[in-house]
Design an enzyme around this catalytic site. Sequence first.
Site, PDB file in Angstrom:
ATOM      1  N   CYS A 171      50.853  48.456  46.115  1.00  4.20           N
ATOM      2  CA  CYS A 171      51.056  47.604  47.289  1.00  4.20           C
ATOM      3  C   CYS A 171      49.799  46.773  47.494  1.00  4.20           C
ATOM      4  CB  CYS A 171      51.316  48.497  48.498  1.00  4.20           C
ATOM      5  SG  CYS A 171      51.229  47.665  50.080  1.00  4.20           S
ATOM      6  N   SER A 178      48.192  46.173  50.058  1.00  4.88           N
ATOM      7  CA  SER A 178      47.222  46.801  50.961  1.00  4.88           C
ATOM      8  C   SER A 178      46.216  47.665  50.205  1.00  4.88           C
ATOM      9  CB  SER A 178      47.933  47.679  51.982  1.00  4.88           C
ATOM     10  OG  SER A 178      48.883  46.929  52.657  1.00  4.88           O
ATOM     11  N   HIS A 207      43.678  45.169  49.452  1.00  7.37           N
ATOM     12  CA  HIS A 207      42.974  44.722  50.670  1.00  7.37           C
ATOM     13  C   HIS A 207      41.817  45.653  50.986  1.00  7.37           C
ATOM     14  CE1 HIS A 207      45.314  41.468  52.075  1.00  7.37           C
ATOM     15  NE2 HIS A 207      46.373  42.138  52.465  1.00  7.37           N
ATOM     16  N   HIS A 262      49.499  54.565  48.523  1.00  4.74           N
ATOM     17  CA  HIS A 262      50.117  55.101  49.751  1.00  4.74           C
ATOM     18  C   HIS A 262      51.631  54.942  49.742  1.00  4.74           C
ATOM     19  CE1 HIS A 262      49.453  50.839  50.297  1.00  4.74           C
ATOM     20  NE2 HIS A 262      50.491  50.847  51.110  1.00  4.74           N
ATOM     21  N   CYS A 319      56.435  52.369  51.826  1.00  5.83           N
ATOM     22  CA  CYS A 319      55.699  51.257  52.450  1.00  5.83           C
ATOM     23  C   CYS A 319      56.456  49.942  52.409  1.00  5.83           C
ATOM     24  CB  CYS A 319      54.306  51.057  51.848  1.00  5.83           C
ATOM     25  SG  CYS A 319      53.462  49.644  52.606  1.00  5.83           S
TER      26      CYS A 319
HETATM   27  N1  COD Z   1      53.052  29.688  52.105  1.00  2.00           N
HETATM   28  C1  COD Z   1      54.118  30.398  51.677  1.00  2.00           C
HETATM   29  N2  COD Z   1      54.025  31.454  50.840  1.00  2.00           N
HETATM   30  C2  COD Z   1      52.812  31.795  50.422  1.00  2.00           C
HETATM   31  C3  COD Z   1      51.650  31.110  50.813  1.00  2.00           C
HETATM   32  C4  COD Z   1      51.807  30.004  51.688  1.00  2.00           C
HETATM   33  N3  COD Z   1      50.755  29.294  52.095  1.00  2.00           N
HETATM   34  N4  COD Z   1      50.567  31.698  50.229  1.00  2.00           N
HETATM   35  C5  COD Z   1      51.057  32.709  49.478  1.00  2.00           C
HETATM   36  N5  COD Z   1      52.399  32.769  49.589  1.00  2.00           N
HETATM   37  C6  COD Z   1      53.320  33.687  48.939  1.00  2.00           C
HETATM   38  C7  COD Z   1      52.905  34.110  47.541  1.00  2.00           C
HETATM   39  O1  COD Z   1      53.276  33.160  46.576  1.00  2.00           O
HETATM   40  C8  COD Z   1      53.689  35.423  47.391  1.00  2.00           C
HETATM   41  O2  COD Z   1      54.961  35.217  46.830  1.00  2.00           O
HETATM   42  C9  COD Z   1      53.851  35.915  48.827  1.00  2.00           C
HETATM   43  O3  COD Z   1      53.367  34.877  49.675  1.00  2.00           O
HETATM   44  C10 COD Z   1      53.040  37.195  49.117  1.00  2.00           C
HETATM   45  O4  COD Z   1      53.592  38.215  48.400  1.00  2.00           O
HETATM   46  P1  COD Z   1      52.772  39.395  47.702  1.00  2.00           P
HETATM   47  O5  COD Z   1      53.586  39.870  46.550  1.00  2.00           O
HETATM   48  O6  COD Z   1      51.405  38.916  47.423  1.00  2.00           O
HETATM   49  O7  COD Z   1      52.649  40.510  48.790  1.00  2.00           O
HETATM   50  P2  COD Z   1      53.691  41.543  49.467  1.00  2.00           P
HETATM   51  O8  COD Z   1      55.037  40.970  49.690  1.00  2.00           O
HETATM   52  O9  COD Z   1      53.644  42.815  48.693  1.00  2.00           O
HETATM   53  O10 COD Z   1      53.099  41.794  50.918  1.00  2.00           O
HETATM   54  C11 COD Z   1      51.899  41.404  51.290  1.00  2.00           C
HETATM   55  C12 COD Z   1      51.623  41.328  52.759  1.00  2.00           C
HETATM   56  C13 COD Z   1      50.866  40.045  52.928  1.00  2.00           C
HETATM   57  C14 COD Z   1      52.846  41.300  53.637  1.00  2.00           C
HETATM   58  C15 COD Z   1      50.677  42.469  53.080  1.00  2.00           C
HETATM   59  O11 COD Z   1      49.968  42.196  54.229  1.00  2.00           O
HETATM   60  C16 COD Z   1      51.331  43.806  53.201  1.00  2.00           C
HETATM   61  O12 COD Z   1      51.528  44.487  52.244  1.00  2.00           O
HETATM   62  N6  COD Z   1      51.677  44.181  54.412  1.00  2.00           N
HETATM   63  C17 COD Z   1      52.192  45.469  54.750  1.00  2.00           C
HETATM   64  C18 COD Z   1      51.860  45.631  56.157  1.00  2.00           C
HETATM   65  C19 COD Z   1      52.074  47.002  56.647  1.00  2.00           C
HETATM   66  O13 COD Z   1      52.805  47.249  57.550  1.00  2.00           O
HETATM   67  N7  COD Z   1      51.403  47.928  56.048  1.00  2.00           N
HETATM   68  C20 COD Z   1      51.506  49.252  56.446  1.00  2.00           C
HETATM   69  C21 COD Z   1      51.280  50.143  55.319  1.00  2.00           C
HETATM   70  S1  COD Z   1      50.278  49.478  54.072  1.00  2.00           S
HETATM   71 ZN    ZN Z   2      51.566  49.226  51.632  1.00  2.00          ZN
END
Ligand code: COD
Ligand code: ZN
Length: 371
Positions: free
Chosen positions: A42, A44, A47, A64, A171
């Site tokens: 994930c 996170s 991060h 996690h 998650c």
């Molecule tokens: N506009 C539109 N899309 C964008 C932009 C933009 N400016 N910049 C990047 N993106 C796109 C990327 O191309 C990508 O497709 C997407 O955004 C992000 O996806 P991933 O694959 O990097 O990440 P995810 O979907 O796994 O999730 C990332 C989160 C940012 C949501 C991250 O904060 C997270 O994992 N949150 C979980 C929050 C939570 O509740 N956590 C609790 C337990 S960890």
């Molecule tokens: Zn997570």
Amino acid sequence: MVIKCKAAVAWGPHQPFSIEEIEVAPPKAHEVRIKIVATGICRSDHHFQSGAISDFKFPVILGHEAAGIVESVGEGVTKIKPGDKVIPLCIPQCGECRCCINPKSNLCYKTDMGKYFGLMSDNTSRFTCKGKLIYNFVNTSTFTEYTVVNEIAVAKIDDNAPLDKVCLIGCGFSTGYGSAVNTAKVEPGSTCAVFGLGGVGLSVIIGCKVAGAARIIGVDINSDKFTKAKELGATECINPKDNENPIHEVLAKMTNEGVDYSFECVGNTDIMTSALVSSHYGFGTSVIVGVAPSTSKISFDPMLILTGRTLKGSMFGGWKSKDYVPKLVCDFMEKKFELDGLITHKLPFEEINKGFDLMHQGKSIRTVLLL
Ligand code: COD
Ligand code: ZN
Ligand code: ZN
């Protein structure tokens, strides 16, 4: 008995994981030792490791989002027994704190998220490697063959659940899906916009579809994400880079002045504002799902809220974890939703660094590591 096993240790920020032999102490009272079978990668995990959290402690075992089988239980554990299939809970549910007893919240004072602590409740760790203490991660630490968690941070699930899939319920899937069905409470016939089409955004799309949304508009700067988004339920997809006008104006034009529900799944404050502005005057709701860098601030015209928009956020999709993770697994077994579309890669545990590379290159949605 102490168990010797393999784990991926993060020795410091930005360093690749190193597969090491570690020692895992037996579970103390009210703890459970788990054989991890599958764990997802994930964002996170990254991060934290990359220094987004200032007091983050190393060395640490990250991970996690996982599923496994109970190996042994400590004194006083009555509801979980060796052999049970379980999912570790990165947001625990102690059942006693002010958040746990409030039906409106799914957070828990015992969470390690936000105010990172990195140890078990008695201020010690169950992990050592080469004579050194290894820190714990958000009550879970799953990049290891064996881990120990408190009983408030583990949910027993269906005996027939496929662990290499339901690990995502730990998650990413639950976070996105719950943001739609729980936090926003998307209604049949509504129009939704989802910003960011990674694993979390795609899970929001699955939730919007299950809730009966009529239009689900995916927004991403990487158009390669659109095929999968449409497979999972997006009715349209747009790329901000292909549009001269700001994306909220494009959405306003497409949707007769704004969407009912918008979701930010990128972790970028500018996009959070943009998602809020994209929601409709008078009744729109915008949900923050992405985690922004801890030093960032968000600012917007308060008139947006004064005129009836609602800004919300949730962690882990608003699910009270111990109560709802087993139910989500049952919903999966009853085919209420599928998880296959989110899993793009399966790798042996030893290839964990490759899994992280795939995420950084935008090539994977979820990589599941098999132990
Ligand atoms: N506009 C539109 N899309 C964008 C932009 C933009 N400016 N910049 C990047 N993106 C796109 C990327 O191309 C990508 O497709 C997407 O955004 C992000 O996806 P991933 O694959 O990097 O990440 P995810 O979907 O796994 O999730 C990332 C989160 C940012 C949501 C991250 O904060 C997270 O994992 N949150 C979980 C929050 C939570 O509740 N956590 C609790 C337990 S960890
Ligand atoms: Zn997570
Ligand atoms: Zn609690």
